[in-house]
Design a protein around this motif. Structure first.
Motif, PDB file in Angstrom:
ATOM      1  N   ASP A 109       1.081  -1.131   0.041  1.00  0.00           N
ATOM      2  CA  ASP A 109      -0.009   0.057  -0.164  1.00  0.00           C
ATOM      3  C   ASP A 109       0.780   1.329   0.043  1.00  0.00           C
ATOM      4  O   ASP A 109       1.890   1.508   0.787  1.00  0.00           O
ATOM      5  CB  ASP A 109      -1.134   0.153   1.141  1.00  0.00           C
ATOM      6  N   ARG A 110       0.401   2.285  -0.882  1.00  0.00           N
ATOM      7  CA  ARG A 110       1.438   3.134  -0.983  1.00  0.00           C
ATOM      8  C   ARG A 110       1.706   3.965   0.468  1.00  0.00           C
ATOM      9  O   ARG A 110       2.632   4.775   0.769  1.00  0.00           O
ATOM     10  CB  ARG A 110       1.018   4.462  -1.855  1.00  0.00           C
ATOM     11  N   GLU A 111       0.521   3.944   1.082  1.00  0.00           N
ATOM     12  CA  GLU A 111       0.907   4.888   2.415  1.00  0.00           C
ATOM     13  C   GLU A 111       1.174   3.965   3.605  1.00  0.00           C
ATOM     14  O   GLU A 111       2.286   4.171   4.376  1.00  0.00           O
ATOM     15  CB  GLU A 111      -0.553   5.501   3.074  1.00  0.00           C
ATOM     16  N   ARG A 164       3.560   1.538   3.223  1.00  0.00           N
ATOM     17  CA  ARG A 164       4.683   1.618   2.742  1.00  0.00           C
ATOM     18  C   ARG A 164       5.572   2.524   3.406  1.00  0.00           C
ATOM     19  O   ARG A 164       6.978   2.685   3.596  1.00  0.00           O
ATOM     20  CB  ARG A 164       5.135   1.382   1.042  1.00  0.00           C
ATOM     21  N   SER A 165       4.772   3.601   3.403  1.00  0.00           N
ATOM     22  CA  SER A 165       5.525   5.012   3.864  1.00  0.00           C
ATOM     23  C   SER A 165       5.302   5.120   5.596  1.00  0.00           C
ATOM     24  O   SER A 165       5.558   6.101   6.042  1.00  0.00           O
ATOM     25  CB  SER A 165       4.595   6.196   3.541  1.00  0.00           C
ATOM     26  N   SER A 218      -1.492   6.532  13.514  1.00  0.00           N
ATOM     27  CA  SER A 218      -1.145   7.862  12.977  1.00  0.00           C
ATOM     28  C   SER A 218      -2.191   8.310  12.127  1.00  0.00           C
ATOM     29  O   SER A 218      -2.445   9.699  12.058  1.00  0.00           O
ATOM     30  CB  SER A 218       0.144   7.779  11.875  1.00  0.00           C
ATOM     31  N   MET A 252      -3.994  11.878  13.256  1.00  0.00           N
ATOM     32  CA  MET A 252      -4.344  12.960  12.221  1.00  0.00           C
ATOM     33  C   MET A 252      -5.791  13.427  12.244  1.00  0.00           C
ATOM     34  O   MET A 252      -6.068  14.586  12.480  1.00  0.00           O
ATOM     35  CB  MET A 252      -3.846  12.694  10.705  1.00  0.00           C
ATOM     36  N   ALA A 284      -6.110  15.552  15.358  1.00  0.00           N
ATOM     37  CA  ALA A 284      -5.275  16.824  15.434  1.00  0.00           C
ATOM     38  C   ALA A 284      -6.247  17.769  14.402  1.00  0.00           C
ATOM     39  O   ALA A 284      -6.465  18.884  14.722  1.00  0.00           O
ATOM     40  CB  ALA A 284      -4.063  16.745  14.438  1.00  0.00           C
ATOM     41  N   ASP A 303      -9.742  11.983  -0.870  1.00  0.00           N
ATOM     42  CA  ASP A 303      -8.710  12.821  -1.321  1.00  0.00           C
ATOM     43  C   ASP A 303      -8.735  14.170  -1.253  1.00  0.00           C
ATOM     44  O   ASP A 303      -9.375  14.442  -0.089  1.00  0.00           O
ATOM     45  CB  ASP A 303      -8.671  12.356  -3.086  1.00  0.00           C
ATOM     46  N   HIS A 304      -8.012  14.890  -1.903  1.00  0.00           N
ATOM     47  CA  HIS A 304      -8.136  16.448  -1.796  1.00  0.00           C
ATOM     48  C   HIS A 304      -9.323  17.026  -1.859  1.00  0.00           C
ATOM     49  O   HIS A 304      -9.435  18.244  -1.243  1.00  0.00           O
ATOM     50  CB  HIS A 304      -7.048  17.201  -2.970  1.00  0.00           C
ATOM     51  N   ARG A 361       4.987   3.562  -3.374  1.00  0.00           N
ATOM     52  CA  ARG A 361       4.797   5.032  -2.971  1.00  0.00           C
ATOM     53  C   ARG A 361       5.058   6.016  -4.326  1.00  0.00           C
ATOM     54  O   ARG A 361       5.586   5.739  -5.100  1.00  0.00           O
ATOM     55  CB  ARG A 361       5.898   5.238  -2.076  1.00  0.00           C
ATOM     56  N   GLY A 388      -1.788  16.274  10.560  1.00  0.00           N
ATOM     57  CA  GLY A 388      -0.398  15.684  10.680  1.00  0.00           C
ATOM     58  C   GLY A 388      -0.379  15.057  12.101  1.00  0.00           C
ATOM     59  O   GLY A 388      -1.149  15.537  12.976  1.00  0.00           O
ATOM     60  N   LEU A 438       4.409  12.453  10.079  1.00  0.00           N
ATOM     61  CA  LEU A 438       3.526  12.094   8.886  1.00  0.00           C
ATOM     62  C   LEU A 438       2.193  13.104   8.581  1.00  0.00           C
ATOM     63  O   LEU A 438       1.786  13.654   9.846  1.00  0.00           O
ATOM     64  CB  LEU A 438       2.816  10.638   9.060  1.00  0.00           C
ATOM     65  N   ALA A 439       1.760  13.477   7.550  1.00  0.00           N
ATOM     66  CA  ALA A 439       1.101  14.420   7.200  1.00  0.00           C
ATOM     67  C   ALA A 439       0.483  14.159   5.753  1.00  0.00           C
ATOM     68  O   ALA A 439       1.071  13.756   4.891  1.00  0.00           O
ATOM     69  CB  ALA A 439       1.628  15.932   7.247  1.00  0.00           C
ATOM     70  N   TYR A 440      -0.927  14.397   5.926  1.00  0.00           N
ATOM     71  CA  TYR A 440      -1.519  14.474   4.425  1.00  0.00           C
ATOM     72  C   TYR A 440      -1.389  15.934   3.995  1.00  0.00           C
ATOM     73  O   TYR A 440      -1.754  16.942   4.673  1.00  0.00           O
ATOM     74  CB  TYR A 440      -3.196  14.207   4.682  1.00  0.00           C
ATOM     75  N   ASP A 468      -2.384  18.526   0.954  1.00  0.00           N
ATOM     76  CA  ASP A 468      -3.102  18.844  -0.280  1.00  0.00           C
ATOM     77  C   ASP A 468      -2.269  19.762  -1.182  1.00  0.00           C
ATOM     78  O   ASP A 468      -2.132  20.939  -0.892  1.00  0.00           O
ATOM     79  CB  ASP A 468      -4.343  19.391   0.189  1.00  0.00           C
ATOM     80  N   PRO A 485      -3.233  16.024  -5.836  1.00  0.00           N
ATOM     81  CA  PRO A 485      -3.936  14.984  -4.856  1.00  0.00           C
ATOM     82  C   PRO A 485      -3.452  15.448  -3.533  1.00  0.00           C
ATOM     83  O   PRO A 485      -2.225  16.099  -3.191  1.00  0.00           O
ATOM     84  CB  PRO A 485      -3.607  13.857  -5.410  1.00  0.00           C
ATOM     85  N   ARG A 486      -4.198  14.597  -2.728  1.00  0.00           N
ATOM     86  CA  ARG A 486      -3.743  14.535  -1.232  1.00  0.00           C
ATOM     87  C   ARG A 486      -2.766  13.515  -1.084  1.00  0.00           C
ATOM     88  O   ARG A 486      -2.852  12.297  -1.413  1.00  0.00           O
ATOM     89  CB  ARG A 486      -4.795  14.085  -0.157  1.00  0.00           C
ATOM     90  N   LEU A 537       0.531  11.502   1.363  1.00  0.00           N
ATOM     91  CA  LEU A 537       0.991  11.278   2.463  1.00  0.00           C
ATOM     92  C   LEU A 537       2.272  11.773   2.312  1.00  0.00           C
ATOM     93  O   LEU A 537       3.312  11.190   1.632  1.00  0.00           O
ATOM     94  CB  LEU A 537       0.578   9.981   3.018  1.00  0.00           C
ATOM     95  N   HIS A 551       6.246  12.929   4.671  1.00  0.00           N
ATOM     96  CA  HIS A 551       6.601  12.823   5.915  1.00  0.00           C
ATOM     97  C   HIS A 551       7.566  14.300   6.292  1.00  0.00           C
ATOM     98  O   HIS A 551       7.764  15.132   5.287  1.00  0.00           O
ATOM     99  CB  HIS A 551       8.022  11.852   5.844  1.00  0.00           C
ATOM    100  N   ASP A 580      10.493   8.424   1.096  1.00  0.00           N
ATOM    101  CA  ASP A 580       9.192   8.897   1.148  1.00  0.00           C
ATOM    102  C   ASP A 580       9.139  10.388   0.681  1.00  0.00           C
ATOM    103  O   ASP A 580      10.152  10.986   0.904  1.00  0.00           O
ATOM    104  CB  ASP A 580       8.816   8.762   2.568  1.00  0.00           C
ATOM    105  N   PRO A 581       8.283  10.843   0.145  1.00  0.00           N
ATOM    106  CA  PRO A 581       8.151  12.254  -0.127  1.00  0.00           C
ATOM    107  C   PRO A 581       8.244  13.193   1.372  1.00  0.00           C
ATOM    108  O   PRO A 581       7.674  12.864   2.246  1.00  0.00           O
ATOM    109  CB  PRO A 581       6.604  12.601  -0.608  1.00  0.00           C
TER     110      PRO A 581
END
Lengths: 377, 140
Positions: free
Chosen positions: A123-125, A127-128, A134, A138, A141, A233-234, B25, B76, B92-94, B96, B101-102, B104, B106, B130-131
């Protein structure tokens, strides 16, 4: 012909990897069959939920009970795996495919993981490094920033649920906690502390479902609904999971012909304190952004207007993923029968189960199940 | 943690690389102004992190693109437990992205929580690939 829950059962919840899935599942299924008055030879089909237990786990377990030679379907739907199995069992009965269906869930978390869940690396997230705490951190927060949800309001959820769990002999963590203790406990994912996170545990839970048969202890399934999340998404202004819970609950409530205010008792997915806040809003117990007030104001306590998680929830009981949903079903069945002693919601007649699971990046949750159950008048 | 672009030589194995080497990723371009790579629908302009042939919103055809380096934090956290081979703290943070796109990301500073509504800029990748983002005003 309506569909009913004839019997329920669970193992104890806790760190008990030495017992293994077969023994845990036997505890749950034996209790559920005895409760239903159904012999092992009377089961027509099995729908099962597990996430991390290995291939063949369910058949490996069921053969030790002599439940063989029947269709066995194992589903994976993250935290909602057990309730997905329940939903499919109910639908199979409703559609006339079978008459005595076993829904069962099992998870031996402490056998699979040495500490917390390691996210999926395809999964892309995941894997991150996106662990479940978390994503809920979020959400918390975001609620603090958008709506002013306070740490004390989040802690009130843990205080309530741990307090309820003291009266649940099957729960893994049975001790009362204070707001101060919750907030002073170790930080896991800002702003969530360890006492706001469910623990790792091993367990199984089961239910026997069939057509109505005029038995006084049977609990009627007024509705179940199952959905996967939409794109998240966004464009999404709400936190992860809000919409899928809302939409699934709306579908279940519409089928049942009831609303959240008609419900006497809820068991919801409180893997983290903020999860209960978001879920109770999405179910319709509070307007958007105001879910943080519910536990702190006593609305969701045992004696409140809308009691939530009388069992102690995932926070107290523990969260063995496949077992969780059916343990929630079991608690609501016991509540509707008036069997839960010091954690009983007086006069409970209509109950709701909600479970939401995630882990796939880009969507608003892998799956959500909402079930509306009704006890005898 | 450093926020540099991926080296093309002298690469060391990623600590948590899966056996088959599949890495889901988002890819980040090399260079002094790195950008997240993805696709955009040529019909409805929906941006997607995945390398998809058809838009998941309208089904229209897509074309490859890179997205803006700047964006706004949706939310985050700082994770304070190990995740597999990764050691805490992990910010970690989403994010936009402004035209995208949104994603994930670091936080460049693993101790710093990226707060909702903060403005951030993509500064490259973490050592783990990671980005990585830095908040405006944060030293890079």
């Amino acid at each position: 012909m309506s569909t009913v829950v004839r019997g329920v059962g669970t193992s104890a919840f806790g760190k008990q990897s030495h017992r293994g899935a077969p023994a845990l599942l036997r505890d749950a299924v034996t209790e559920a069959l005895d409760d239903a008055g159904t012999p092992t030879t009377g089961i027509d089909a099995v729908f099962a939920g597990t996430v991390f237990d290995g291939p063949g786990t369910i058949q490996r377990c069921l053969q030790t009970l002599g439940i063989v030679g029947v269709p066995v379907v194992t589903v994976e739907n993250a935290c909602a795996s057990g309730t997905t199995a329940f939903h499919e069992a109910v639908e199979a009965v409703r559609l006339g495919r079978y008459e005595n269906v076993l829904a069962v869930g099992v998870e031996t978390m402490t056998h699979t993981f040495s500490s917390s869940i390691v996210p999926e690396d395809t999964d892309r997230e995941g894997r991150s490094g996106m662990a479940m705490p978390s994503i809920y951190g979020m959400a918390a927060a975001r609620y603090a920033a958008e709506f002013g949800t306070t740490p004390e309001q989040l802690a009130a959820v843990a205080v309530k649920n741990f307090g309820n769990g003291v009266h649940n002999p099957r729960a893994a963590r049975r001790r009362g906690v204070s707001v101060e203790e919750v907030l002073a406990s170790r930080m896991i994912a800002d702003p969530l502390t360890v006492l706001q996170c469910c623990g790792m545990s091993d367990a199984a839970a089961a239910a026997v479902v069939g057509p109505a048969r005029n038995a006084p202890d049977d609990v009627t399934v007024r509705a179940t609904a199952l959905r996967s999340g939409g794109l998240w998404d966004h464009r999404s202004t709400k936190v992860w999971g809000w919409d899928v819970v809302h939409d699934t609950a709306a579908a279940a409530f519409e089928t049942a012909g009831v609303g959240a205010s008609d419900v006497d008792v809820f068991e919801v997915h409180d893997a983290f304190t903020i999860g209960e806040v978001v879920t109770t809003e999405a179910l319709g117990l509070a307007p958007l952004g105001e879910g943080g007030r519910l536990a702190a104001a006593g609305v969701t306590t045992l004696s409140g207007r809308s009691p939530v998680n009388p069992s102690g929830g995932l926070l107290s009981r523990g969260h063995p993923l496949g077992a969780t949903g059916l343990a929630q079903v079991a608690e609501i069945v016991w509540q509707l029968r008036g069997l839960t002693g010091a954690r009983q919601v007086d006069g409970a007649r209509l109950g709701v189960v909600e479970t939401m699971g995630g882990g796939a990046a880009g969507i608003d949750g892998n799956g959500c199940v909402v079930a509306v159950l009704e006890g005898a008048a | 943690m450093t926020a540099t672009t991926s080296p093309t030589t002298d690469e060391k194995p990623r600590r948590d690389a899966p056996p088959e080497g599949y890495d889901p990723r988002p890819r980040v371009t090399d260079g002094i102004e790195p950008a997240v790579v993805g696709t955009r629908c040529t019909a409805c302009a929906h941006p997607t992190l995945e390398d998809v042939e058809r838009c998941p919103v309208c089904g229209g055809p897509t074309r490859p693109t890179t997205f803006a380096r700047t964006g706004t934090v949706f939310s985050g956290t700082v994770l304070r437990i190990p995740v597999g081979d990764r050691q805490p703290p992990i910010s970690l943070a989403y994010i936009d992205l402004d035209d995208g796109p949104r994603v994930l990301g670091h936080g460049q500073d693993p101790e710093r929580v990226l707060r909702p509504h903060e403005r951030v800029t993509l500064v490259g990748e973490t050592d783990e690939g990671d980005p990585a983002f830095a908040a405006d005003g944060e030293s890079r």
